[in-house]
Structures are given as C-alpha cells and as structure tokens.
Design a protein around this motif. Structure first.
Motif, PDB file in Angstrom:
ATOM      1  N   TYR A 137      -1.347   2.592   0.357  1.00 33.50           N
ATOM      2  CA  TYR A 137      -2.597   2.950  -0.326  1.00 33.50           C
ATOM      3  C   TYR A 137      -2.430   4.233  -1.151  1.00 33.50           C
ATOM      4  O   TYR A 137      -2.931   4.346  -2.282  1.00 33.50           O
ATOM      5  CB  TYR A 137      -3.726   3.128   0.691  1.00 33.50           C
ATOM      6  N   GLN A 192      -3.934  -2.577 -10.724  1.00 29.97           N
ATOM      7  CA  GLN A 192      -5.210  -2.761 -10.033  1.00 29.97           C
ATOM      8  C   GLN A 192      -5.303  -4.163  -9.420  1.00 29.97           C
ATOM      9  O   GLN A 192      -5.758  -4.339  -8.280  1.00 29.97           O
ATOM     10  CB  GLN A 192      -6.369  -2.527 -11.009  1.00 29.97           C
ATOM     11  N   ALA A 193      -4.854  -5.159 -10.189  1.00 29.18           N
ATOM     12  CA  ALA A 193      -4.907  -6.541  -9.705  1.00 29.18           C
ATOM     13  C   ALA A 193      -3.991  -6.717  -8.496  1.00 29.18           C
ATOM     14  O   ALA A 193      -4.342  -7.369  -7.498  1.00 29.18           O
ATOM     15  CB  ALA A 193      -4.517  -7.503 -10.820  1.00 29.18           C
ATOM     16  N   SER A 237      -5.499  -4.934  -5.494  1.00 33.63           N
ATOM     17  CA  SER A 237      -6.646  -5.684  -4.960  1.00 33.63           C
ATOM     18  C   SER A 237      -6.185  -6.898  -4.168  1.00 33.63           C
ATOM     19  O   SER A 237      -6.719  -7.201  -3.091  1.00 33.63           O
ATOM     20  CB  SER A 237      -7.550  -6.114  -6.109  1.00 33.63           C
ATOM     21  N   LYS A 238      -5.164  -7.587  -4.686  1.00 27.43           N
ATOM     22  CA  LYS A 238      -4.681  -8.790  -4.031  1.00 27.43           C
ATOM     23  C   LYS A 238      -4.001  -8.470  -2.706  1.00 27.43           C
ATOM     24  O   LYS A 238      -4.275  -9.099  -1.672  1.00 27.43           O
ATOM     25  CB  LYS A 238      -3.711  -9.519  -4.955  1.00 27.43           C
ATOM     26  N   SER A 268      -4.275  -5.696  -0.886  1.00 24.72           N
ATOM     27  CA  SER A 268      -5.146  -5.056   0.102  1.00 24.72           C
ATOM     28  C   SER A 268      -6.108  -6.036   0.764  1.00 24.72           C
ATOM     29  O   SER A 268      -6.677  -5.761   1.814  1.00 24.72           O
ATOM     30  CB  SER A 268      -5.959  -3.951  -0.555  1.00 24.72           C
ATOM     31  N   SER A 269      -6.251  -7.235   0.136  1.00 25.22           N
ATOM     32  CA  SER A 269      -7.165  -8.202   0.727  1.00 25.22           C
ATOM     33  C   SER A 269      -6.465  -9.203   1.660  1.00 25.22           C
ATOM     34  O   SER A 269      -7.110 -10.057   2.259  1.00 25.22           O
ATOM     35  CB  SER A 269      -7.884  -8.987  -0.394  1.00 25.22           C
TER      36      SER A 269
END
Length: 296
Positions: free
Chosen positions: A9, A280-281, A284-285, A287-288
């Motif tokens: 992170y 960013q993409a 986001s991917k 971290s989910s």
C-alpha cells in the motif's frame, strides 16, 4: 511466503502521489507557459534568471540614454548645418560688399542682411533640445548665447556625458563657446563689426578681408564639430545594435530556462496520466482481491 501488505500500500500510494504531483506540475507549466514557479525547483536556474533580469533592466536604462544621446546628436548636427548655411551666406555677402561696383546704399543693405545673420546665428546657438534644455548651453540650463555690452558671451561649461553602457558614455553636443569662438574669434562680434564698417562707408577692403578670415575659421570650426558629432552618432548606433543583439541572446537563454516547451510538456503529461491511470487501476484491482482480506 507472506506478502507485506503495508509495504504494498505504501509503495502504491507513494507512486500515485508522485505521479499526481508530476501531472499537476505539468498542467501548471502548460497553463502558465512557465516551467519554473518556485526557486526550489531549480536554484541555479533561478539565480541565472535573476542575473538576466538585472542585465535587461540595465540595458533598458542604457537604451533610454542611447535614445536621448541619438536625439541630441541629431539636433546638434541639424543646428550646426543651419549655422554653416548662415556662415556661407555671410561669406557671399562679404565678397559682394568688397566689389568695387557697390555704393554706400547697397553696402548698407548688405550690412542689414549681415545683422539678420548674426541674429539667426545667435538664435540657432540658443536652440533647445528635446528636453527643453539649451542644446549648446551649460549644465545650469542658462542661455547658450547672450548679448552683452560690446559683444556676446557664450556658455563654456563642458556638457555632462551621457552613460550609454558599462563604463561607457558619450557627450552629445558641445558648449556654445566652442561653436562660436574659434581660435579666439567671436564670429558674432566679427560679423557685427563688419556690418558697422559697411554702414560707416569708406574703404572696407581691410575689414572685408578680416571678416572673410573670421568666417572661414568659424566655418572650419563648425565642420570640425559636426564631424566629431557624426563619429559619436555612429558610436551610438553601434552600441544600440550591440545592445539589441545582447538582449536577443538574453531572451533566448531566459526562454530556455523558464519557458515551457508546450509540445513536450503535453506529451509528458499524456504519458504521466497514462501511467497514473494504469497504476490506479492495478492498485484497485489488487487491493480488492479476496486474498488480501486474509493476509496479515
């Protein structure tokens, strides 16, 4: 193997923050046209820009002085040319007066015209420059030519030189004493004396010879001063040309240090935004992913 979640992170956040800062900086550069907004961005460049700015300010001041010097030199040259014409006419009249066909009446008419020439020369000597100051006067602003009992007085104070560059200056005109009193000859008084001789009548040959000599000496003095002023005007022109060239060079350097290359900045912004969007993409991917819910 355990995946360091916090490190992931932190790296992702730092990366996106850095890309965002870079994108913001590029957008500012594009909108303002300047690639430097604070000294901290490039201290050396800012110092160089400050030096260039001071040099340009100095150049502007010298440019104003050069313009003034050029104007004064032009005015002086024009005025001296008019004086030269008056002296030429005085010489013609003197030769005419000594002609044996003249009589007292015709010589009186010549004397009257010589008186007008004296007045014209005095008026030319009191010509004002574009600032309203006497062109051939002293630093106190007083008259350059003054009629006094028994003749004329002339301003003799050397005029202040005008700074036109670093350790450079030019004297744009000459005092009236140098213009009118050539070799001790006061041309205004000399012409007045000859006029009086013509009005008195009788043999004027000796007076005419003296007058012609005085006129020739005065004409030569005016020519000498005009030539000197012409050389100074050429120097002013050269200095103006050199200053313009230097200002052009400074502008090129300033632009290279300060101005934004819009095309390059836009390309860099597009690349930065592409990388930022991809980061960013990806963040986001990743971290989910369900896996991250269980990794400690």
């Amino acid at each position: 193997m355990q995946i360091p979640t916090n490190a992931f992170y932190d790296r992702a956040t730092r990366s996106m923050r850095g890309l965002t800062v870079q994108a913001d900086s590029l957008q500012t550069q594009i909108s303002t046209g300047k690639k430097l907004s604070t000294p901290s961005q490039n201290t050396a460049a800012y110092q160089r820009l400050a030096t260039l700015k001071q040099a340009s300010a100095d150049s502007d001041a010298y440019g104003t002085n050069l313009g003034l010097a050029g104007s004064l030199l032009s005015s002086a040259d024009t005025t001296l040319g008019a004086m030269r014409d008056q002296l030429q006419r005085a010489s013609e009249l003197t030769l005419q007066a000594r002609n044996g066909t003249q009589n007292d009446s015709s010589r009186k008419a010549i004397a009257d015209e010589l008186d007008q020439i004296v007045e014209s020369l005095a008026a030319l000597g009191n010509t004002r420059d574009p600032r309203g100051q006497p062109l051939f006067g002293g630093v106190d602003g007083g008259a350059a030519v003054t009629k006094v009992a028994g003749g004329y007085s002339f301003a003799s104070t050397t005029l202040t030189a005008i700074p036109i560059g670093d350790a450079q200056s030019v004297q744009a005109t000459e005092p009236a004493a140098r213009v009118f009193a050539a070799g001790g000859t006061d041309i205004l008084s000399a012409l007045t004396d000859f006029s009086s001789a013509l009005k008195a009548g009788g043999d004027i040959d000796a007076a005419a010879t003296t007058a012609l000599d005085d006129i020739a000496a005065s004409s030569e003095q005016v020519d000498t001063i005009q030539a000197s002023l012409g050389a100074r005007a050429a120097r002013v022109d050269l200095e103006q040309s050199q200053q313009k060239s230097a200002e052009t060079d400074r502008e090129v350097i300033r632009s290279s240090l300060e101005d934004t290359d819009i095309a390059t900045a836009i390309t860099q912004l597009q690349k930065t935004m592409t990388i930022l969007s991809a980061t960013q993409a990806s963040f986001s991917k990743l971290s989910s992913l369900t896996l991250f819910n269980y990794i400690k």
